[in-house]
Design a protein around this motif. Structure first.
Motif, PDB file in Angstrom:
ATOM      1  N   SER A 196       0.644  -0.958   0.093  1.00 38.27           N
ATOM      2  CA  SER A 196       0.274   0.046  -0.239  1.00 38.27           C
ATOM      3  C   SER A 196       0.947   0.866  -0.128  1.00 38.27           C
ATOM      4  CB  SER A 196      -1.293   0.054   0.987  1.00 38.27           C
ATOM      5  OG  SER A 196      -1.527   1.107   1.334  1.00 38.27           O
ATOM      6  N   GLU A 197       2.101   1.299   0.899  1.00 34.59           N
ATOM      7  CA  GLU A 197       2.866   2.731   0.894  1.00 34.59           C
ATOM      8  C   GLU A 197       3.442   3.045  -0.609  1.00 34.59           C
ATOM      9  OE1 GLU A 197       6.001   1.534   4.063  1.00 34.59           O
ATOM     10  OE2 GLU A 197       4.241   1.332   5.247  1.00 34.59           O
ATOM     11  N   TYR A 198       4.208   0.939  -1.432  1.00 42.54           N
ATOM     12  CA  TYR A 198       4.407   1.726  -2.576  1.00 42.54           C
ATOM     13  C   TYR A 198       3.061   2.544  -3.524  1.00 42.54           C
ATOM     14  CZ  TYR A 198       6.891   0.373  -6.935  1.00 42.54           C
ATOM     15  OH  TYR A 198       7.325   0.269  -8.381  1.00 42.54           O
ATOM     16  N   ILE A 199       2.172   2.073  -3.382  1.00 40.90           N
ATOM     17  CA  ILE A 199       1.271   2.239  -4.718  1.00 40.90           C
ATOM     18  C   ILE A 199       1.171   3.790  -4.275  1.00 40.90           C
ATOM     19  CG2 ILE A 199      -1.157   2.155  -4.680  1.00 40.90           C
ATOM     20  CD1 ILE A 199      -1.156  -0.912  -4.071  1.00 40.90           C
ATOM     21  N   HIS A 200       0.931   4.146  -2.894  1.00 42.94           N
ATOM     22  CA  HIS A 200       0.931   5.368  -2.855  1.00 42.94           C
ATOM     23  C   HIS A 200       1.993   6.597  -2.769  1.00 42.94           C
ATOM     24  CE1 HIS A 200      -2.776   6.113   0.316  1.00 42.94           C
ATOM     25  NE2 HIS A 200      -3.153   4.936   0.247  1.00 42.94           N
ATOM     26  N   HIS A 201       2.888   6.356  -2.948  1.00 48.30           N
ATOM     27  CA  HIS A 201       4.759   6.038  -3.291  1.00 48.30           C
ATOM     28  C   HIS A 201       3.850   6.715  -5.262  1.00 48.30           C
ATOM     29  CE1 HIS A 201       8.107   6.840  -4.810  1.00 48.30           C
ATOM     30  NE2 HIS A 201       8.278   6.076  -4.766  1.00 48.30           N
ATOM     31  N   GLU A 254       1.802   9.556  -5.811  1.00 49.78           N
ATOM     32  CA  GLU A 254       2.291  10.871  -5.605  1.00 49.78           C
ATOM     33  C   GLU A 254       3.825  11.484  -6.605  1.00 49.78           C
ATOM     34  OE1 GLU A 254       3.425   9.761  -1.717  1.00 49.78           O
ATOM     35  OE2 GLU A 254       1.724   9.922  -1.001  1.00 49.78           O
ATOM     36  N   ASP A 255       4.088  10.363  -6.895  1.00 54.29           N
ATOM     37  CA  ASP A 255       5.268  10.630  -8.098  1.00 54.29           C
ATOM     38  C   ASP A 255       5.001  10.676  -9.649  1.00 54.29           C
ATOM     39  OD1 ASP A 255       7.997  10.786  -8.023  1.00 54.29           O
ATOM     40  OD2 ASP A 255       8.425   8.921  -9.128  1.00 54.29           O
ATOM     41  N   SER A 256       3.204  10.346  -9.875  1.00 50.54           N
ATOM     42  CA  SER A 256       2.761  11.009 -10.536  1.00 50.54           C
ATOM     43  C   SER A 256       3.142   9.638 -11.464  1.00 50.54           C
ATOM     44  CB  SER A 256       3.292  12.460 -11.713  1.00 50.54           C
ATOM     45  OG  SER A 256       3.606  13.212 -10.943  1.00 50.54           O
ATOM     46  N   GLU A 257       2.846   8.420 -11.003  1.00 45.70           N
ATOM     47  CA  GLU A 257       2.728   7.113 -11.698  1.00 45.70           C
ATOM     48  C   GLU A 257       1.187   6.548 -11.212  1.00 45.70           C
ATOM     49  OE1 GLU A 257       4.891   5.186 -13.570  1.00 45.70           O
ATOM     50  OE2 GLU A 257       7.152   6.602 -13.471  1.00 45.70           O
ATOM     51  N   ASN A 258       0.547   6.345 -12.946  1.00 48.82           N
ATOM     52  CA  ASN A 258       0.041   5.598 -12.783  1.00 48.82           C
ATOM     53  C   ASN A 258      -0.485   4.017 -11.825  1.00 48.82           C
ATOM     54  OD1 ASN A 258      -2.031   7.861 -13.552  1.00 48.82           O
ATOM     55  ND2 ASN A 258      -1.380   7.179 -16.288  1.00 48.82           N
ATOM     56  N   VAL A 259      -1.203   3.583 -11.817  1.00 48.83           N
ATOM     57  CA  VAL A 259      -1.405   2.217 -11.551  1.00 48.83           C
ATOM     58  C   VAL A 259      -2.002   0.866 -11.856  1.00 48.83           C
ATOM     59  CG1 VAL A 259      -1.084   0.656  -9.142  1.00 48.83           C
ATOM     60  CG2 VAL A 259       0.508   2.541  -9.193  1.00 48.83           C
ATOM     61  N   TRP A 260      -1.929   0.246 -11.905  1.00 51.33           N
ATOM     62  CA  TRP A 260      -3.151  -0.897 -12.621  1.00 51.33           C
ATOM     63  C   TRP A 260      -3.767  -1.661 -11.252  1.00 51.33           C
ATOM     64  CZ3 TRP A 260      -3.433  -5.710 -13.030  1.00 51.33           C
ATOM     65  CH2 TRP A 260      -4.454  -6.632 -13.376  1.00 51.33           C
ATOM     66  N   ILE A 261      -4.336  -2.251 -10.839  1.00 46.69           N
ATOM     67  CA  ILE A 261      -4.591  -3.502  -9.891  1.00 46.69           C
ATOM     68  C   ILE A 261      -5.880  -4.064 -10.090  1.00 46.69           C
ATOM     69  CG2 ILE A 261      -5.453  -1.948  -7.672  1.00 46.69           C
ATOM     70  CD1 ILE A 261      -3.332  -4.048  -6.314  1.00 46.69           C
ATOM     71  N   ALA A 262      -5.913  -5.597 -10.235  1.00 46.72           N
ATOM     72  CA  ALA A 262      -7.112  -6.266 -10.068  1.00 46.72           C
ATOM     73  C   ALA A 262      -7.712  -6.157  -9.015  1.00 46.72           C
ATOM     74  CB  ALA A 262      -6.641  -7.175 -10.432  1.00 46.72           C
ATOM     75  N   GLN A 263      -9.215  -5.508  -9.331  1.00 48.25           N
ATOM     76  CA  GLN A 263     -10.280  -6.130  -8.053  1.00 48.25           C
ATOM     77  C   GLN A 263      -9.884  -6.951  -7.325  1.00 48.25           C
ATOM     78  OE1 GLN A 263     -13.843  -7.742 -10.865  1.00 48.25           O
ATOM     79  NE2 GLN A 263     -14.473  -6.132  -9.632  1.00 48.25           N
ATOM     80  N   ARG A 264     -10.028  -7.839  -7.091  1.00 48.27           N
ATOM     81  CA  ARG A 264      -9.903  -8.875  -6.296  1.00 48.27           C
ATOM     82  C   ARG A 264      -8.702 -10.106  -7.203  1.00 48.27           C
ATOM     83  NH1 ARG A 264     -15.414 -12.228  -8.239  1.00 48.27           N
ATOM     84  NH2 ARG A 264     -14.542 -13.499  -9.414  1.00 48.27           N
TER      85      ARG A 264
END
Length: 384
Positions: free
Chosen positions: A173-178, A181-191
């Motif tokens: 979770s910290e990495y995703i927030h990082h 905050e660093d203007s990087e889009n993230v993809w993650i599956a809903q489950r």
């Protein structure tokens, strides 16, 4: 100290050494050779291994950083679209502005191609490419983890237990927030795992994990900082449809399904090479995070995904067959099936594919295609 070093994607200076290491990895080379020709891999393994290594070296000779790695991936993605689809389309990207990062929470139908198609569409529209969450259950082979991390994928630990799992989720979770905050889009599956039955539902545990990175904030405030956007990807023809029906059948008849690294690689290859018909990616509205209830947030993601999912003739045809065979009894669903614009090309191809499905898998196969229509009807009925 890089506290994310074990889960983050490889950086520019790490790309070339990892590639050179892969070229010396016999298991990786043998897997790529079998991917090219399973028959020749059995008959002339040594010769095919050498040819495969030379071909791979030519393909990656210009790769020296993340950008050049992604340029190679883009070339093969464009070729895949030409050879395995009737076209890739999108809607919703016009709502967003380049420069603002989002966490794209997506339904999940294919191991590799879901984020790959989403990534390509973002790139074409001028947005930064994605950091992609990949479950460690897919990374049983070290070379698979390397391949994923070469293309901006980070590792989602799911196989840990107890306190180790909690710490891993906190770090994730910290990495995703990082990233955001660093203007990087993230993809993650809903489950966790693909929706093998065609039913797209977000796991509330995912919502809780996403909020963990800012534990001192209320859940809704932590989530608001991620600018979450639900994404619905739909395939006219699921390249792994029969695999999924077989897995569901095994679970129902034996109580479990044993995953193997070889099986995962087979599914990855099928998703990349088999025909998909039309593929559509719908980007929803940024989620308004005003609720402390993770289940309510998950339900809000579901509503967008279900409503934005593009329904094809294949979905309606499967529903029609289930109704005709008495597996479903709903006048409203029959009206939905009857009210569509019939695409003869898709209908005929679907019927031909269905004819090859083993009898014991047939019902599960049909529901895999029909459930998105049923979910849409239930969602709309619940809103009225």
């Amino acid at each position: 100290m890089d506290k994310f070093s074990h889960i983050r994607p490889y950086r520019d200076h790490e790309i070339r050494p990892v590639l050179e290491q892969l070229l010396e990895d016999r298991e990786f080379i043998d897997s790529m050779a079998a991917f090219a020709s399973r028959r020749l891999a059995r008959w002339i393994p040594g010769l095919l291994r050498n040819l495969t290594r030379r071909r791979l070296r030519r393909w990656i000779e210009s790769v020296h950083d993340v950008q050049s790695m992604q340029e190679v991936v883009e070339f093969y993605m464009n070729r895949s679209i030409r050879t395995t689809t009737w076209g890739l389309s999108q809607d919703g990207l016009e709502k967003f502005q380049p420069g603002k990062a989002h966490v794209f929470v997506s339904n999940h139908r294919d191991i590799v191609m879901d984020p790959a198609f989403t990534n390509l569409l973002l790139h074409r529209a001028g947005f930064s490419t994605l950091q992609i969450g990949v479950g460690d259950n897919l990374l049983k082979k070290p070379f698979v983890a390397d391949l994923m991390r070469l293309n901006k994928s980070f590792i989602v630990h799911r196989s840990l237990k107890g306190r180790e799992l909690l710490l891993a989720l906190q770090l994730l979770s910290e990495y995703i927030h990082h990233c955001v905050e660093d203007s990087e889009n993230v993809w993650i599956a809903q489950r966790e795992g693909r929706a093998k039955d065609g039913i797209d539902r977000t796991d509330p545990a995912l919502v809780k994990m996403l909020a963990m990175g800012k534990r001192k904030l209320p859940l809704y405030e932590s989530l608001a900082g991620l600018h979450i956007v639900p994404v619905a990807i739909s395939y006219e023809f699921d390249p792994c449809d029969e695999f999924k029906a077989r897995e569901l059948h095994e679970v129902r008849t034996t109580g479990s399904f044993t995953r193997t690294a070889a099986g995962d690689l087979r599914h990855i290859a099928a998703g990349m090479t088999r025909f998909k018909g039309r593929v559509h990616v719908a980007f929803g509205e940024e989620l308004r995070c005003e609720n402390e209830d993770a289940e309510a947030v998950a339900a809000a993601v579901d509503r967008q995904i279900i409503r934005n999912y593009r329904l094809y003739e294949t979905n309606y045809r499967a529903l029609e067959i289930l109704l005709d065979e008495g597996e479903l009894n709903s006048p409203a669903l029959r009206q939905a099936a009857a009210g569509r614009n019939v695409d003869i090309r898709s209908r005929d191809l679907f019927d031909r594919r269905l004819a090859r499905v083993e009898g014991e898998l047939r019902k599960l196969y049909l529901f895999g295609y029909a459930n998105p229509v049923i979910s849409r009807y239930e969602c709309e009925a619940g809103a009225n």
